[in-house]
Design a protein around this motif. Structure first.
Motif, PDB file in Angstrom:
ATOM      1  N   ALA A 174      35.763  18.190  -6.897  1.00 37.50           N
ATOM      2  CA  ALA A 174      36.011  16.748  -6.917  1.00 37.50           C
ATOM      3  C   ALA A 174      35.016  15.998  -6.032  1.00 37.50           C
ATOM      4  O   ALA A 174      34.487  14.961  -6.420  1.00 37.50           O
ATOM      5  N   TYR A 175      34.731  16.537  -4.859  1.00 34.23           N
ATOM      6  CA  TYR A 175      33.810  15.877  -3.938  1.00 34.23           C
ATOM      7  C   TYR A 175      32.391  15.834  -4.499  1.00 34.23           C
ATOM      8  O   TYR A 175      31.722  14.806  -4.458  1.00 34.23           O
ATOM      9  N   MET A 176      31.927  16.956  -5.023  1.00 35.09           N
ATOM     10  CA  MET A 176      30.547  17.037  -5.486  1.00 35.09           C
ATOM     11  C   MET A 176      30.383  16.588  -6.940  1.00 35.09           C
ATOM     12  O   MET A 176      29.264  16.457  -7.418  1.00 35.09           O
ATOM     13  N   ASN A 177      31.497  16.365  -7.633  1.00 34.41           N
ATOM     14  CA  ASN A 177      31.477  15.915  -9.024  1.00 34.41           C
ATOM     15  C   ASN A 177      30.669  16.885  -9.900  1.00 34.41           C
ATOM     16  O   ASN A 177      29.828  16.471 -10.689  1.00 34.41           O
ATOM     17  N   LEU A 178      30.939  18.165  -9.708  1.00 29.78           N
ATOM     18  CA  LEU A 178      30.278  19.215 -10.476  1.00 29.78           C
ATOM     19  C   LEU A 178      31.332  20.061 -11.173  1.00 29.78           C
ATOM     20  O   LEU A 178      32.498  20.059 -10.783  1.00 29.78           O
ATOM     21  N   ASN A 179      30.911  20.798 -12.198  1.00 26.62           N
ATOM     22  CA  ASN A 179      31.894  21.608 -12.918  1.00 26.62           C
ATOM     23  C   ASN A 179      32.256  22.861 -12.117  1.00 26.62           C
ATOM     24  O   ASN A 179      31.567  23.249 -11.173  1.00 26.62           O
ATOM     25  N   ALA A 180      33.348  23.493 -12.520  1.00 25.16           N
ATOM     26  CA  ALA A 180      33.894  24.627 -11.777  1.00 25.16           C
ATOM     27  C   ALA A 180      32.915  25.796 -11.697  1.00 25.16           C
ATOM     28  O   ALA A 180      32.799  26.444 -10.652  1.00 25.16           O
ATOM     29  N   SER A 181      32.199  26.089 -12.778  1.00 24.17           N
ATOM     30  CA  SER A 181      31.274  27.227 -12.745  1.00 24.17           C
ATOM     31  C   SER A 181      30.104  26.962 -11.802  1.00 24.17           C
ATOM     32  O   SER A 181      29.615  27.886 -11.140  1.00 24.17           O
ATOM     33  N   THR A 182      29.646  25.729 -11.710  1.00 19.64           N
ATOM     34  CA  THR A 182      28.568  25.384 -10.787  1.00 19.64           C
ATOM     35  C   THR A 182      29.043  25.546  -9.345  1.00 19.64           C
ATOM     36  O   THR A 182      28.337  26.124  -8.510  1.00 19.64           O
ATOM     37  N   ILE A 183      30.239  25.056  -9.057  1.00 24.57           N
ATOM     38  CA  ILE A 183      30.810  25.211  -7.709  1.00 24.57           C
ATOM     39  C   ILE A 183      30.968  26.688  -7.380  1.00 24.57           C
ATOM     40  O   ILE A 183      30.629  27.133  -6.280  1.00 24.57           O
ATOM     41  N   SER A 184      31.425  27.463  -8.331  1.00 27.32           N
ATOM     42  CA  SER A 184      31.602  28.900  -8.126  1.00 27.32           C
ATOM     43  C   SER A 184      30.272  29.564  -7.786  1.00 27.32           C
ATOM     44  O   SER A 184      30.205  30.426  -6.895  1.00 27.32           O
ATOM     45  N   GLY A 185      29.203  29.168  -8.471  1.00 28.09           N
ATOM     46  CA  GLY A 185      27.876  29.716  -8.190  1.00 28.09           C
ATOM     47  C   GLY A 185      27.385  29.350  -6.805  1.00 28.09           C
ATOM     48  O   GLY A 185      26.844  30.195  -6.074  1.00 28.09           O
ATOM     49  N   ILE A 186      27.570  28.086  -6.426  1.00 27.16           N
ATOM     50  CA  ILE A 186      27.156  27.622  -5.093  1.00 27.16           C
ATOM     51  C   ILE A 186      27.929  28.387  -4.016  1.00 27.16           C
ATOM     52  O   ILE A 186      27.343  28.907  -3.065  1.00 27.16           O
ATOM     53  N   VAL A 187      29.235  28.483  -4.190  1.00 29.65           N
ATOM     54  CA  VAL A 187      30.085  29.180  -3.217  1.00 29.65           C
ATOM     55  C   VAL A 187      29.699  30.658  -3.148  1.00 29.65           C
ATOM     56  O   VAL A 187      29.594  31.233  -2.053  1.00 29.65           O
ATOM     57  N   GLY A 188      29.449  31.266  -4.289  1.00 28.85           N
ATOM     58  CA  GLY A 188      29.059  32.680  -4.314  1.00 28.85           C
ATOM     59  C   GLY A 188      27.769  32.944  -3.561  1.00 28.85           C
ATOM     60  O   GLY A 188      27.671  33.913  -2.788  1.00 28.85           O
ATOM     61  N   ARG A 189      26.778  32.089  -3.753  1.00 25.51           N
ATOM     62  CA  ARG A 189      25.499  32.261  -3.049  1.00 25.51           C
ATOM     63  C   ARG A 189      25.660  32.061  -1.540  1.00 25.51           C
ATOM     64  O   ARG A 189      25.068  32.779  -0.735  1.00 25.51           O
ATOM     65  N   LEU A 190      26.479  31.075  -1.161  1.00 22.18           N
ATOM     66  CA  LEU A 190      26.725  30.837   0.270  1.00 22.18           C
ATOM     67  C   LEU A 190      27.515  31.984   0.894  1.00 22.18           C
ATOM     68  O   LEU A 190      27.286  32.348   2.049  1.00 22.18           O
ATOM     69  N   GLU A 191      28.422  32.545   0.132  1.00 21.48           N
ATOM     70  CA  GLU A 191      29.213  33.675   0.627  1.00 21.48           C
ATOM     71  C   GLU A 191      28.298  34.894   0.852  1.00 21.48           C
ATOM     72  O   GLU A 191      28.422  35.575   1.880  1.00 21.48           O
ATOM     73  N   LYS A 192      27.367  35.131  -0.057  1.00 21.17           N
ATOM     74  CA  LYS A 192      26.424  36.247   0.096  1.00 21.17           C
ATOM     75  C   LYS A 192      25.561  36.086   1.346  1.00 21.17           C
ATOM     76  O   LYS A 192      25.185  37.060   1.991  1.00 21.17           O
ATOM     77  N   LYS A 193      25.251  34.836   1.700  1.00 22.32           N
ATOM     78  CA  LYS A 193      24.441  34.566   2.895  1.00 22.32           C
ATOM     79  C   LYS A 193      25.279  34.611   4.177  1.00 22.32           C
ATOM     80  O   LYS A 193      24.734  34.522   5.276  1.00 22.32           O
ATOM     81  N   GLY A 194      26.593  34.694   4.022  1.00 26.30           N
ATOM     82  CA  GLY A 194      27.473  34.749   5.184  1.00 26.30           C
ATOM     83  C   GLY A 194      27.822  33.390   5.759  1.00 26.30           C
ATOM     84  O   GLY A 194      28.369  33.297   6.856  1.00 26.30           O
ATOM     85  N   TYR A 195      27.526  32.310   5.019  1.00 23.88           N
ATOM     86  CA  TYR A 195      27.775  30.954   5.513  1.00 23.88           C
ATOM     87  C   TYR A 195      29.204  30.480   5.269  1.00 23.88           C
ATOM     88  O   TYR A 195      29.647  29.518   5.881  1.00 23.88           O
ATOM     89  N   LEU A 196      29.894  31.135   4.371  1.00 25.78           N
ATOM     90  CA  LEU A 196      31.300  30.827   4.146  1.00 25.78           C
ATOM     91  C   LEU A 196      32.008  32.071   3.665  1.00 25.78           C
ATOM     92  O   LEU A 196      31.378  33.074   3.328  1.00 25.78           O
ATOM     93  N   ALA A 197      33.331  32.006   3.656  1.00 32.65           N
ATOM     94  CA  ALA A 197      34.154  33.136   3.209  1.00 32.65           C
ATOM     95  C   ALA A 197      35.284  32.610   2.335  1.00 32.65           C
ATOM     96  O   ALA A 197      35.772  31.501   2.545  1.00 32.65           O
ATOM     97  N   ARG A 198      35.663  33.411   1.365  1.00 35.46           N
ATOM     98  CA  ARG A 198      36.827  33.100   0.529  1.00 35.46           C
ATOM     99  C   ARG A 198      37.999  33.925   1.052  1.00 35.46           C
ATOM    100  O   ARG A 198      37.891  35.138   1.202  1.00 35.46           O
ATOM    101  N   VAL A 199      39.108  33.251   1.302  1.00 37.81           N
ATOM    102  CA  VAL A 199      40.290  33.903   1.838  1.00 37.81           C
ATOM    103  C   VAL A 199      41.471  33.583   0.928  1.00 37.81           C
ATOM    104  O   VAL A 199      41.748  32.399   0.671  1.00 37.81           O
ATOM    105  N   PRO A 200      42.168  34.605   0.429  1.00 33.97           N
ATOM    106  CA  PRO A 200      43.327  34.337  -0.444  1.00 33.97           C
ATOM    107  C   PRO A 200      44.397  33.522   0.283  1.00 33.97           C
ATOM    108  O   PRO A 200      44.643  33.716   1.470  1.00 33.97           O
TER     109      PRO A 200
END
Length: 163
Positions: free
Chosen positions: A60-86
Motif C-alpha cells: 500500500a505504501y509503495m503502490n506496487l503489486n504483491a509480487s514486486t514487493i515480494s521480490g524486493i523483500v526477498g533481495r533485502l532478506e538475502k542481504k540481511g537487511y530485514l527478516a521475515r518472522v511468522p
C-alpha cells in the motif's frame, strides 16, 4: 514584459529531473549496493513501530503489486537487511522486520531527492501546491499517461528489476 517560455524549455526541464533521479539511483546502487525501491522499503520499516510491517502495508505504501514487493523483500532478506518472522496468531502471515544491518545501511545513505522535494513541498502554501499539481496533471494528460500505475515515491528504475 515577461519572456514567453518555449515548449523546448519545458521538455529540457523534465529531462533534467529524470536525469537527476536516474543519476541518484545509479550512484546509490554503486556506492551502497542497494536500489532505490529497496531503500524506500527499508526507510518505511525504519519509521514503523518496532521497525515492523506486513507485505500488505508495504504494498500500500509503495503502490506496487504483491509480487514486486515480494521480490524486493526477498533481495533485502538475502542481504540481511530485514527478516521475515511468522505472526504467532496466523502462521500464514509474516511480519517484516528491519535488522540492525538494515538500519546501519539506511544511516549510511544521504537523504534522497524525494525527501528533499517532500520537505520543500511541505513548506509551500496550498495555492502553489495546487498550481504545481495542475501543471503536472496537464502534462500527464498531454502525454496520455493517466492510466499508468506509479509509486508515490520518486524512482526511475522498474522496482521489479532484480536489483
Amino acid at each position: 514584459m515577461q519572456k514567453q517560455i518555449e515548449y523546448t524549455e519545458i521538455l529540457v526541464g523534465l529531462r533534467k529531473i529524470i536525469r537527476a533521479i536516474n543519476l541518484e539511483s545509479k550512484q546509490i546502487q554503486k556506492e551502497h549496493g542497494i536500489s532505490i525501491p529497496q531503500l524506500l522499503c527499508l526507510n518505511y520499516l525504519k519509521n514503523q513501530p518496532e521497525y515492523k510491517s506486513t507485505s500488505k502495508e508495504l504494498k500500500a505504501y509503495m503502490n506496487l503489486n504483491a509480487s514486486t514487493i515480494s521480490g524486493i523483500v526477498g533481495r533485502l532478506e538475502k542481504k540481511g537487511y530485514l527478516a521475515r518472522v511468522p505472526v504467532k496468531e496466523d502462521k500464514r502471515v509474516s511480519s517484516i522486520l528491519l535488522t540492525g544491518l538494515g538500519l546501519k545501511i539506511i544511516d549510511q545513505i544521504p537523504p534522497l531527492m524525494h525527501d528533499k522535494l517532500t520537505h520543500k513541498l511541505q513548506q509551500l502554501p496550498a495555492s502553489k501546491l495546487n498550481d504545481i499539481q495542475g501543471a503536472i496533471s496537464l502534462l500527464i494528460e498531454f502525454m496520455g499517461t493517466e492510466s499508468l500505475d506509479a509509486s508515490p515515491v520518486i524512482m526511475v528504475q522498474d522496482p521489479s528489476d532484480p536489483i
